[in-house]
Design a protein around this motif. Structure first.
Motif, PDB file in Angstrom:
ATOM      1  N   ILE A   1       0.850  -1.188   0.000  1.00 55.25           N
ATOM      2  CA  ILE A   1       0.000   0.000   0.000  1.00 55.25           C
ATOM      3  C   ILE A   1       0.884   1.235   0.000  1.00 55.25           C
ATOM      4  N   LEU A   2       0.663   2.117  -0.948  1.00 48.95           N
ATOM      5  CA  LEU A   2       1.403   3.370  -1.010  1.00 48.95           C
ATOM      6  C   LEU A   2       0.571   4.442  -0.318  1.00 48.95           C
ATOM      7  N   GLY A   3       0.944   4.761   0.914  1.00 48.83           N
ATOM      8  CA  GLY A   3       0.212   5.755   1.688  1.00 48.83           C
ATOM      9  C   GLY A   3      -0.362   5.164   2.957  1.00 48.83           C
ATOM     10  N   GLY A   4      -0.199   5.892   4.067  1.00 44.91           N
ATOM     11  CA  GLY A   4      -0.632   5.390   5.369  1.00 44.91           C
ATOM     12  C   GLY A   4      -1.762   6.168   5.981  1.00 44.91           C
ATOM     13  N   GLY A   5      -2.734   6.590   5.167  1.00 46.98           N
ATOM     14  CA  GLY A   5      -3.887   7.315   5.680  1.00 46.98           C
ATOM     15  C   GLY A   5      -5.094   6.416   5.849  1.00 46.98           C
TER      16      GLY A   5
ATOM     17  N   ALA B   1       8.537   0.953 -10.005  1.00 45.16           N
ATOM     18  CA  ALA B   1       9.715   0.485 -10.735  1.00 45.16           C
ATOM     19  C   ALA B   1       9.323  -0.556 -11.766  1.00 45.16           C
ATOM     20  N   GLY B   2       8.057  -0.943 -11.811  1.00 44.90           N
ATOM     21  CA  GLY B   2       7.539  -1.935 -12.738  1.00 44.90           C
ATOM     22  C   GLY B   2       6.072  -2.159 -12.450  1.00 44.90           C
ATOM     23  N   PRO B   3       5.379  -2.978 -13.246  1.00 42.56           N
ATOM     24  CA  PRO B   3       3.943  -3.207 -13.037  1.00 42.56           C
ATOM     25  C   PRO B   3       3.610  -3.806 -11.677  1.00 42.56           C
ATOM     26  N   ASN B   4       4.539  -4.564 -11.110  1.00 41.92           N
ATOM     27  CA  ASN B   4       4.323  -5.168  -9.792  1.00 41.92           C
ATOM     28  C   ASN B   4       5.475  -4.872  -8.839  1.00 41.92           C
ATOM     29  N   ALA B   5       6.133  -3.737  -9.046  1.00 46.48           N
ATOM     30  CA  ALA B   5       7.299  -3.410  -8.219  1.00 46.48           C
ATOM     31  C   ALA B   5       7.378  -1.915  -7.978  1.00 46.48           C
ATOM     32  N   VAL B   6       7.907  -1.569  -6.806  1.00 48.25           N
ATOM     33  CA  VAL B   6       8.137  -0.163  -6.483  1.00 48.25           C
ATOM     34  C   VAL B   6       9.512  -0.015  -5.855  1.00 48.25           C
ATOM     35  N   ARG B   7      10.035   1.184  -5.963  1.00 52.47           N
ATOM     36  CA  ARG B   7      11.256   1.525  -5.253  1.00 52.47           C
ATOM     37  C   ARG B   7      10.866   2.215  -3.959  1.00 52.47           C
ATOM     38  N   VAL B   8      11.334   1.688  -2.855  1.00 55.84           N
ATOM     39  CA  VAL B   8      11.101   2.289  -1.546  1.00 55.84           C
ATOM     40  C   VAL B   8      12.478   2.625  -0.983  1.00 55.84           C
ATOM     41  N   GLY B   9      12.842   3.908  -1.063  1.00 53.23           N
ATOM     42  CA  GLY B   9      14.202   4.278  -0.703  1.00 53.23           C
ATOM     43  C   GLY B   9      15.180   3.634  -1.675  1.00 53.23           C
ATOM     44  N   THR B  10      16.092   2.821  -1.158  1.00 54.10           N
ATOM     45  CA  THR B  10      17.093   2.152  -2.008  1.00 54.10           C
ATOM     46  C   THR B  10      16.692   0.732  -2.355  1.00 54.10           C
ATOM     47  N   ARG B  11      15.551   0.271  -1.882  1.00 57.76           N
ATOM     48  CA  ARG B  11      15.129  -1.106  -2.099  1.00 57.76           C
ATOM     49  C   ARG B  11      14.087  -1.196  -3.205  1.00 57.76           C
ATOM     50  N   THR B  12      14.036  -2.343  -3.851  1.00 60.62           N
ATOM     51  CA  THR B  12      12.960  -2.664  -4.780  1.00 60.62           C
ATOM     52  C   THR B  12      12.056  -3.694  -4.109  1.00 60.62           C
TER      53      THR B  12
ATOM     54  N   ARG C   1       8.910   7.124   0.968  1.00 60.29           N
ATOM     55  CA  ARG C   1       7.950   7.232  -0.121  1.00 60.29           C
ATOM     56  C   ARG C   1       8.320   6.261  -1.228  1.00 60.29           C
ATOM     57  N   ALA C   2       7.317   5.678  -1.833  1.00 61.28           N
ATOM     58  CA  ALA C   2       7.536   4.682  -2.879  1.00 61.28           C
ATOM     59  C   ALA C   2       7.225   5.265  -4.257  1.00 61.28           C
TER      60      ALA C   2
ATOM     61  N   ALA D   1       3.910   1.784   2.664  1.00 56.86           N
ATOM     62  CA  ALA D   1       4.991   2.764   2.519  1.00 56.86           C
ATOM     63  C   ALA D   1       4.446   4.155   2.819  1.00 56.86           C
ATOM     64  N   GLU D   2       4.998   4.808   3.818  1.00 54.35           N
ATOM     65  CA  GLU D   2       4.551   6.146   4.215  1.00 54.35           C
ATOM     66  C   GLU D   2       5.742   6.928   4.739  1.00 54.35           C
ATOM     67  N   ASP D   3       6.031   8.065   4.095  1.00 55.99           N
ATOM     68  CA  ASP D   3       7.199   8.850   4.499  1.00 55.99           C
ATOM     69  C   ASP D   3       6.842   9.997   5.433  1.00 55.99           C
ATOM     70  N   ARG D   4       5.543  10.171   5.750  1.00 52.92           N
ATOM     71  CA  ARG D   4       5.131  11.181   6.710  1.00 52.92           C
ATOM     72  C   ARG D   4       4.453  10.494   7.890  1.00 52.92           C
ATOM     73  N   ASP D   5       3.738  11.264   8.700  1.00 51.06           N
ATOM     74  CA  ASP D   5       3.065  10.699   9.865  1.00 51.06           C
ATOM     75  C   ASP D   5       1.979   9.719   9.439  1.00 51.06           C
ATOM     76  N   LEU D   6       1.929   8.560  10.104  1.00 48.31           N
ATOM     77  CA  LEU D   6       0.856   7.618   9.843  1.00 48.31           C
ATOM     78  C   LEU D   6      -0.486   8.257  10.209  1.00 48.31           C
TER      79      LEU D   6
END
Length: 450
Positions: A10-14, A118-129, A114-115, A34-39
Motif C-alpha cells: 500500500i502506497l500511503g498510510g492514511g 519500478a515496474g507493473p508489480n514493483a516499487v522503489r522504496v528508498g534504495t530497495r525494490t 515514499r515509494a 509505505a509512508e514517508d510522513r506521519d501515519l
C-alpha cells in the motif's frame, strides 16, 4: 529485516490505506505500507481532526455572541490563538504513534519512505525494490497549485493549523470547503476575511440554495465573499502581501497578513512514476475500471483522495479502502456506492448534505417533491436563538423515498444522518413523519421538514 516481496503493498498510510489492511490481513495476506510522513495521513494530522478543534472554538464564540438572546450578559470574548493551536497540537500529537501500534498489532510492515513505481508489480522504496502481487495507490491529496505570479507567497490549511500568530486579515484565493470552514473560525476570532472565487458561485457541487444560506451567514459575520474574480498577482509589500485582482470590470488591490490557497486539493500521484507501473492517466487522473483498479494494470488499485473522482472525505477513504481490500482478497466483487453518504461543511452553523441536489434530481426527469423550509422562526430555532436554520428535502413522488436532503444550522451535522439512514434502507418520507421522536428536540422537527 522487512521482506522484499509481499502479497499487498500500500502506497500511503492514511484512512484509505489502513482500510485496505482490514480484509487483507484477516485473509492472512502479507501486507506492507509505505509512508514517508506521519501515519494517519491528512485527516488526523493536517486536516479534519485538528481543523475541528478550531471549529469547536468557533462554536464557543458563536454561543457567546448569542448569549444575550438567552438573557445572559457577557463581556467581549477574546480568543488566544496561540493557545488554541497549542491545544490542537496536544490533542492530535499521540495519533501517529497510535496508528503505528495499530498497524503493528495488525501485522502490517510499515516502510518509512515514499515509494515510486519500478515496474507493473514493483516499487522503489528508498534504495530497495519491493515486489507485490497487488499494489494500492492511497497517497491522498495535496493543495491544488495555482498558476499565478506570486503563488509561492500563499500558505495552505497545513500552515493555518500550525501558525501560532493570528493574522489581522486573510485573503482566501478560492472559495472551497476549506476556505469557508477556516474562514469562519478566523472571522469569529476577529480576523478580517476575504474570499476570492473565480467561478460564478461558491461550492458548485452542493445545492445552490443551501450554499446561498451559508454565504449569507458568512457575510453576516463579516466575511467579504466575491465571485467571478480573476486574481492577477500576489506580491510582498511593507511586510504584508498585496493581492491584485479583477472584479466587476475593475482592477483592485488589497493587502493582508496572509493569503491562503483555498482552491481545493488534487490527487497526490504525480511523483509516483506511474508510467513505470503501466498505470495510465486520462486528463491528469488515473484511469480506472468500476472496481477501482487501474484500467491498464489490474494489479494496481486506487482508493481515497488519490482517486480524485469521489468526494475527498475521510469516511469515504476508509470505505473505499475496505472495498479495495475485499476485492484483492475475493476478486472484483464490490463496487463503491456514493448515493447516500452524508457530508458536512463545518462552518458555524454547518451546512450538511446527502444525496442529490435539487438541480441534479430535476435532471433525471423524475417527478419530485421539494420541501424547502426557512426554520428560523420555528419555536425550536427561537428557543436556541439560532442565527440560521434552513432545510430542503427532495422526495421521489413515485415511491416516497428521499432523494436528497440539505440543511444549514439546526444541528444539521447530526440530523443529516437520519436522512442518510432513510435513503440507505428505503425508509420513506411517510415512515419518517409517522415515527415518534422525543420532544422538544431538533430531531422532532424532521417531521415538519417533509
Amino acid at each position: 529485516m522487512p521482506s522484499d516481496k509481499y502479497d499487498v503493498l500500500i502506497l500511503g498510510g492514511g484512512n484509505a490505506g489502513m482500510g485496505v489492511t482490514v480484509e487483507t490481513r484477516k485473509a492472512g495476506m502479507s501486507v506492507a505500507m509505505a509512508e514517508d510522513r506521519d501515519l494517519g495521513g491528512t485527516c488526523p494530522n493536517r486536516g479534519c481532526t485538528p481543523k475541528k478543534i478550531l471549529v469547536a472554538a468557533g462554536h464557543a464564540l458563536d454561543e457567546i455572541e448569542r448569549a444575550s438572546g438567552h438573557c445572559i450578559s457577557v463581556g467581549k470574548s477574546r480568543l488566544d490563538w496561540a493557545s488554541l493551536v497549542d491545544r490542537e497540537k496536544r490533542m492530535i500529537g499521540h495519533l501517529p504513534a497510535s496508528f503505528a501500534r495499530l498497524m503493528a498489532d495488525r501485522g502490517v510492515e510499515v516502510l518509512r519512505e515514499r515509494a515510486v513505481f519500478a515496474g507493473p508489480n514493483a516499487v522503489r522504496v528508498g534504495t530497495r525494490t519491493v515486489e507485490a502481487k497487488s499494489i494500492v495507490i492511497a497517497t491522498g491529496s495535496k493543495p491544488r497549485k495555482l498558476p499565478l505570479p506570486g503563488a509561492e507567497h500563499m500558505i495552505t490549511s497545513d500552515d493555518i493549523l500550525s501558525e501560532r500568530q493570528q493574522p489581522r486579515d486573510v485573503v482566501f484565493v478560492g472559495g472551497g470547503v476549506i476556505a469557508f470552514e477556516l474562514g469562519h473560525v478566523y472571522a469569529r476570532a476577529g480576523t478580517k476575511v476575504t474570499m476570492l472565487e473565480i467561478l460564478p458561485r461558491f461550492l458548485p457541487a452542493l445545492d445552490e440554495d443551501a450554499v446561498a444560506q451559508i454565504v449569507r451567514e458568512s457575510a453576516r459575520i463579516g466575511i467579504d465573499c466575491k465571485t467571478k474574480v480573476k486574481v492577477k498577482s500576489i506580491e510582498p509589500r511593507d511586510s504584508r502581501l498585496a493581492v491584485t485582482f479583477e472584479h466587476d470590470g475593475a482592477e483592485h488591490t488589497m493587502q493582508a497578513d496572509r493569503v491562503v490557497n483555498g482552491a481545493g486539493r488534487v490527487a497526490d500521484v504525480d511523483t509516483l512514476n506511474l508510467e513505470a507501473g503501466n498505470v495510465r492517466l486520462r486528463d491528469g487522473r488515473i484511469e480506472l475500471d468500476e472496481y477501482m483498479r487501474s484500467a491498464s494494470n489490474p494489479a494496481v488499485h486506487v482508493c481515497g483522495d488519490a482517486l480524485w473522482t469521489s468526494p475527498q472525505l475521510s469516511p469515504i477513504a476508509t470505505y473505499e479502502g475496505r472495498i479495495v481490500g475485499r476485492n484483492i482478497v475475493e476478486g472484483p466483487v464490490q463496487k463503491p456506492d456514493y448515493g447516500c453518504i452524508p457530508s458536512c461543511v463545518f462552518t458555524v452553523p454547518a451546512l450538511a448534505s446527502v444525496g442529490l441536489t435539487e438541480a441534479k434530481a430535476r435532471e433525471g426527469g423524475r417527478k419530485i417533491k421539494v420541501e424547502t423550509n426557512d426554520m428560523s422562526d420555528w419555536l425550536s430555532s427561537r428557543t436556541y436563538n439560532e442565527s440560521a436554520a434552513w432545510a430542503k428535502v427532495i422526495v421521489d413522488e413515485s415511491n416516497g423515498r428521499i432523494l436528497g436532503a440539505h440543511m444549514v444550522g439546526h444541528a444539521a451535522e447530526e440530523l443529516i444522518h437520519i436522512f442518510a439512514f432513510a435513503m440507505k434502507f428505503g425508509i420513506t418520507a411517510t415512515d419518517i413523519r409517522e415515527t415518534i421522536y422525543a420532544f422538544p428536540t431538533f430531531s422532532n422537527d424532521i417531521k415538519s421538514m417533509l
